[in-house]
Design a protein around this motif. Sequence first.
Motif, PDB file in Angstrom:
ATOM      1  N   PRO A  83     -16.404   9.147  41.877  1.00  0.00           N
ATOM      2  CA  PRO A  83     -17.035   8.713  42.962  1.00  0.00           C
ATOM      3  C   PRO A  83     -17.665   9.717  44.003  1.00  0.00           C
ATOM      4  O   PRO A  83     -18.694   9.565  44.646  1.00  0.00           O
ATOM      5  CB  PRO A  83     -15.910   7.821  43.636  1.00  0.00           C
ATOM      6  N   LEU A  84     -16.817  10.776  44.387  1.00  0.00           N
ATOM      7  CA  LEU A  84     -17.173  11.798  44.972  1.00  0.00           C
ATOM      8  C   LEU A  84     -18.276  12.571  44.432  1.00  0.00           C
ATOM      9  O   LEU A  84     -19.288  13.009  45.062  1.00  0.00           O
ATOM     10  CB  LEU A  84     -15.805  12.676  45.264  1.00  0.00           C
ATOM     11  N   VAL A  85     -18.084  12.828  43.273  1.00  0.00           N
ATOM     12  CA  VAL A  85     -19.430  13.459  42.555  1.00  0.00           C
ATOM     13  C   VAL A  85     -20.724  12.753  42.435  1.00  0.00           C
ATOM     14  O   VAL A  85     -21.617  13.429  42.775  1.00  0.00           O
ATOM     15  CB  VAL A  85     -18.811  13.832  40.961  1.00  0.00           C
ATOM     16  N   ALA A  86     -20.560  11.402  42.288  1.00  0.00           N
ATOM     17  CA  ALA A  86     -21.724  10.733  42.556  1.00  0.00           C
ATOM     18  C   ALA A  86     -22.090  10.571  43.867  1.00  0.00           C
ATOM     19  O   ALA A  86     -23.356  10.759  43.835  1.00  0.00           O
ATOM     20  CB  ALA A  86     -21.345   9.279  42.342  1.00  0.00           C
ATOM     21  N   ALA A  87     -21.322  10.505  44.847  1.00  0.00           N
ATOM     22  CA  ALA A  87     -21.980  10.506  46.124  1.00  0.00           C
ATOM     23  C   ALA A  87     -22.680  11.995  46.429  1.00  0.00           C
ATOM     24  O   ALA A  87     -23.645  12.159  47.350  1.00  0.00           O
ATOM     25  CB  ALA A  87     -20.753  10.357  47.415  1.00  0.00           C
ATOM     26  N   GLY A  88     -21.930  13.026  46.014  1.00  0.00           N
ATOM     27  CA  GLY A  88     -22.778  14.551  46.384  1.00  0.00           C
ATOM     28  C   GLY A  88     -23.769  14.497  45.586  1.00  0.00           C
ATOM     29  O   GLY A  88     -24.724  15.002  46.155  1.00  0.00           O
ATOM     30  N   SER A  89     -23.870  14.168  44.360  1.00  0.00           N
ATOM     31  CA  SER A  89     -25.039  14.096  43.433  1.00  0.00           C
ATOM     32  C   SER A  89     -26.319  13.471  43.908  1.00  0.00           C
ATOM     33  O   SER A  89     -27.495  13.925  43.800  1.00  0.00           O
ATOM     34  CB  SER A  89     -24.814  13.573  41.946  1.00  0.00           C
ATOM     35  N   CYS A  90     -26.157  12.049  44.720  1.00  0.00           N
ATOM     36  CA  CYS A  90     -26.802  11.338  45.264  1.00  0.00           C
ATOM     37  C   CYS A  90     -27.741  12.119  46.581  1.00  0.00           C
ATOM     38  O   CYS A  90     -28.778  11.819  46.770  1.00  0.00           O
ATOM     39  CB  CYS A  90     -26.435   9.891  45.425  1.00  0.00           C
ATOM     40  N   GLY A  91     -26.624  12.514  47.047  1.00  0.00           N
ATOM     41  CA  GLY A  91     -27.124  13.218  48.484  1.00  0.00           C
ATOM     42  C   GLY A  91     -28.114  14.521  48.101  1.00  0.00           C
ATOM     43  O   GLY A  91     -29.217  14.523  48.886  1.00  0.00           O
ATOM     44  N   LEU A  92     -27.607  15.192  47.044  1.00  0.00           N
ATOM     45  CA  LEU A  92     -28.609  16.410  46.676  1.00  0.00           C
ATOM     46  C   LEU A  92     -30.133  15.694  46.082  1.00  0.00           C
ATOM     47  O   LEU A  92     -31.051  16.426  46.268  1.00  0.00           O
ATOM     48  CB  LEU A  92     -27.960  17.185  45.465  1.00  0.00           C
ATOM     49  N   ALA A  93     -29.760  14.710  45.517  1.00  0.00           N
ATOM     50  CA  ALA A  93     -31.070  14.160  44.775  1.00  0.00           C
ATOM     51  C   ALA A  93     -32.001  13.593  45.882  1.00  0.00           C
ATOM     52  O   ALA A  93     -33.201  13.781  45.644  1.00  0.00           O
ATOM     53  CB  ALA A  93     -30.574  13.170  43.814  1.00  0.00           C
ATOM     54  N   GLY A  94     -31.288  13.035  46.813  1.00  0.00           N
ATOM     55  CA  GLY A  94     -32.259  12.426  47.996  1.00  0.00           C
ATOM     56  C   GLY A  94     -32.830  13.860  48.838  1.00  0.00           C
ATOM     57  O   GLY A  94     -33.977  13.498  48.987  1.00  0.00           O
ATOM     58  N   LEU A  95     -32.090  14.955  48.859  1.00  0.00           N
ATOM     59  CA  LEU A  95     -32.887  16.007  49.581  1.00  0.00           C
ATOM     60  C   LEU A  95     -33.956  16.432  48.761  1.00  0.00           C
ATOM     61  O   LEU A  95     -35.127  16.891  49.127  1.00  0.00           O
ATOM     62  CB  LEU A  95     -31.759  17.158  49.790  1.00  0.00           C
ATOM     63  N   ALA A  96     -33.753  16.432  47.283  1.00  0.00           N
ATOM     64  CA  ALA A  96     -34.975  17.027  46.689  1.00  0.00           C
ATOM     65  C   ALA A  96     -35.736  16.061  46.441  1.00  0.00           C
ATOM     66  O   ALA A  96     -37.097  16.410  46.477  1.00  0.00           O
ATOM     67  CB  ALA A  96     -34.422  17.118  45.108  1.00  0.00           C
ATOM     68  N   TRP A  97     -35.723  14.805  46.589  1.00  0.00           N
ATOM     69  CA  TRP A  97     -36.870  13.964  46.722  1.00  0.00           C
ATOM     70  C   TRP A  97     -37.602  14.044  47.949  1.00  0.00           C
ATOM     71  O   TRP A  97     -38.901  14.347  47.957  1.00  0.00           O
ATOM     72  CB  TRP A  97     -36.291  12.515  46.751  1.00  0.00           C
ATOM     73  N   ARG A  98     -36.934  14.125  49.090  1.00  0.00           N
ATOM     74  CA  ARG A  98     -37.623  14.471  50.381  1.00  0.00           C
ATOM     75  C   ARG A  98     -38.618  15.681  50.363  1.00  0.00           C
ATOM     76  O   ARG A  98     -39.723  15.640  50.612  1.00  0.00           O
ATOM     77  CB  ARG A  98     -36.687  14.392  51.490  1.00  0.00           C
ATOM     78  N   ALA A  99     -37.974  16.939  49.665  1.00  0.00           N
ATOM     79  CA  ALA A  99     -38.821  17.931  49.583  1.00  0.00           C
ATOM     80  C   ALA A  99     -39.818  17.880  48.613  1.00  0.00           C
ATOM     81  O   ALA A  99     -41.023  18.277  49.015  1.00  0.00           O
ATOM     82  CB  ALA A  99     -37.850  18.872  48.998  1.00  0.00           C
ATOM     83  N   GLY A 100     -39.783  17.153  47.684  1.00  0.00           N
ATOM     84  CA  GLY A 100     -40.830  16.894  46.651  1.00  0.00           C
ATOM     85  C   GLY A 100     -41.904  15.988  47.325  1.00  0.00           C
ATOM     86  O   GLY A 100     -43.093  16.357  47.148  1.00  0.00           O
ATOM     87  N   LEU A 101     -41.632  14.902  47.986  1.00  0.00           N
ATOM     88  CA  LEU A 101     -42.685  14.285  48.592  1.00  0.00           C
ATOM     89  C   LEU A 101     -43.427  15.105  49.669  1.00  0.00           C
ATOM     90  O   LEU A 101     -44.568  14.677  49.886  1.00  0.00           O
ATOM     91  CB  LEU A 101     -42.028  13.042  49.457  1.00  0.00           C
ATOM     92  N   ARG A 102     -42.546  15.925  50.400  1.00  0.00           N
ATOM     93  CA  ARG A 102     -43.188  16.760  51.492  1.00  0.00           C
ATOM     94  C   ARG A 102     -44.300  17.720  50.790  1.00  0.00           C
ATOM     95  O   ARG A 102     -45.142  17.927  51.334  1.00  0.00           O
ATOM     96  CB  ARG A 102     -42.243  17.553  52.455  1.00  0.00           C
ATOM     97  N   SER A 103     -44.039  18.198  49.589  1.00  0.00           N
ATOM     98  CA  SER A 103     -44.958  19.007  48.828  1.00  0.00           C
ATOM     99  C   SER A 103     -46.091  18.406  48.378  1.00  0.00           C
ATOM    100  O   SER A 103     -46.931  19.268  47.827  1.00  0.00           O
ATOM    101  CB  SER A 103     -43.804  19.679  47.990  1.00  0.00           C
ATOM    102  N   TYR A 104     -46.078  17.055  48.233  1.00  0.00           N
ATOM    103  CA  TYR A 104     -47.302  16.421  47.445  1.00  0.00           C
ATOM    104  C   TYR A 104     -48.409  16.610  48.059  1.00  0.00           C
ATOM    105  O   TYR A 104     -48.604  16.560  49.521  1.00  0.00           O
ATOM    106  CB  TYR A 104     -46.772  14.850  47.602  1.00  0.00           C
ATOM    107  N   ARG A 105     -49.600  16.954  47.529  1.00  0.00           N
ATOM    108  CA  ARG A 105     -50.908  16.866  48.158  1.00  0.00           C
ATOM    109  C   ARG A 105     -51.568  15.968  47.297  1.00  0.00           C
ATOM    110  O   ARG A 105     -51.865  16.012  46.250  1.00  0.00           O
ATOM    111  CB  ARG A 105     -51.515  18.409  47.839  1.00  0.00           C
ATOM    112  N   SER A 106     -52.615  15.038  47.948  1.00  0.00           N
ATOM    113  CA  SER A 106     -53.511  14.135  47.339  1.00  0.00           C
ATOM    114  C   SER A 106     -54.392  14.606  46.479  1.00  0.00           C
ATOM    115  O   SER A 106     -54.926  15.940  46.658  1.00  0.00           O
ATOM    116  CB  SER A 106     -53.947  13.317  48.241  1.00  0.00           C
ATOM    117  N   THR A 107     -54.775  13.736  45.255  1.00  0.00           N
ATOM    118  CA  THR A 107     -55.931  14.556  44.390  1.00  0.00           C
ATOM    119  C   THR A 107     -57.150  14.291  45.223  1.00  0.00           C
ATOM    120  O   THR A 107     -58.111  14.704  44.820  1.00  0.00           O
ATOM    121  CB  THR A 107     -55.934  13.740  43.330  1.00  0.00           C
ATOM    122  N   GLY A 108     -57.374  13.443  46.077  1.00  0.00           N
ATOM    123  CA  GLY A 108     -58.366  13.260  46.967  1.00  0.00           C
ATOM    124  C   GLY A 108     -59.408  12.039  46.275  1.00  0.00           C
ATOM    125  O   GLY A 108     -60.432  12.033  46.610  1.00  0.00           O
ATOM    126  N   SER A 109     -58.836  11.589  45.156  1.00  0.00           N
ATOM    127  CA  SER A 109     -59.509  10.495  44.380  1.00  0.00           C
ATOM    128  C   SER A 109     -59.319   9.251  44.871  1.00  0.00           C
ATOM    129  O   SER A 109     -58.490   8.993  45.539  1.00  0.00           O
ATOM    130  CB  SER A 109     -59.547  10.570  43.021  1.00  0.00           C
TER     131      SER A 109
END
Length: 295
Positions: A269-295
């Motif tokens: 359970p602790l590993v799952a909570a920590g993994s989900c927290g890190l995954a959430g940070l990775a998702w936010r970072a990826g979303l911030r880095s997204y650049r539209s294709t302009g199409s």
Amino acid sequence: MADAVAAPPGEEDGEREPAGFAFEDRPRPLEGVRAYGLIMAMWVRSTMAYRASFAMTLFGNLAVTAFDFVTILLMFTHVDALGGYSLPEIALLYGLSATAFGVCDLLLGSMDRVGGRVRDGTFDTLLVRPVPVLAQVAADRFALRRLGRITQGLLVLGYALVTLDIAWTPLKAVMLPMTVISGAAIFGAVFIAGAAFQFVAQDASEVQNSFTYGGTTLLQYPPTVFAKDLVRGVTFVVPLAFASWLPALYVLGREYPVDLPEWVAFLPPLVAAGSCGLAGLAWRAGLRSYRSTGS
């Protein structure tokens, strides 16, 4: 003259919230859960409009996933043990891994479509909706047929529990549902982290699948058949071992190939909570880095 009735906030200029998506007064996580439920319900209604087709695809999914365990059964027609483990013991590993992954695949199985959406420009449509993006991606094309994988995993797990002679204790009894729930969360974290990586490498869905689908296949076999470096990797780097191996070996009374104290079996359970927290940070970072294709 009747008194004028004041319009609710946000409606003075004739603006109204979209039906079903009034999220302003809810915490952000609840917004995502409700949005996910609405999108999921839409896809379920669409699926159940063709019940015969759904029944056939569900059976097909169950049959295809069953071949994984059939492969193990064929192995045991030639050997009495695999890596020192009997068939019922491997069935326990298989059942826990397949069930946990099946739950995650049902809920988050569409995460590997992020790269495709980024390439063809349809990801932009998710950003303009008043709904959390992660909820939209996770619930996109929700496939109820994936219940077949969960059913198959539960059947194998039931076979293992019936045939194994386990000295049950309250801790061991609690360990099994805890493993399934925590394992699903750990796999979910890998799904989300893999989706975040697709913002950078748009053709990375197969890399993600190697850790998700490949990971569950790895966990279906005993750790003694793999090199210790690989076992260390799925314990300390990508903690998939906490989704099956460590708690399952505690239930079986087996030692883990990597020298670890017995209490680590209670950490999923602790590993799952920590993994989900890190995954959430990775998702936010990826979303911030997204650049539209302009199409």
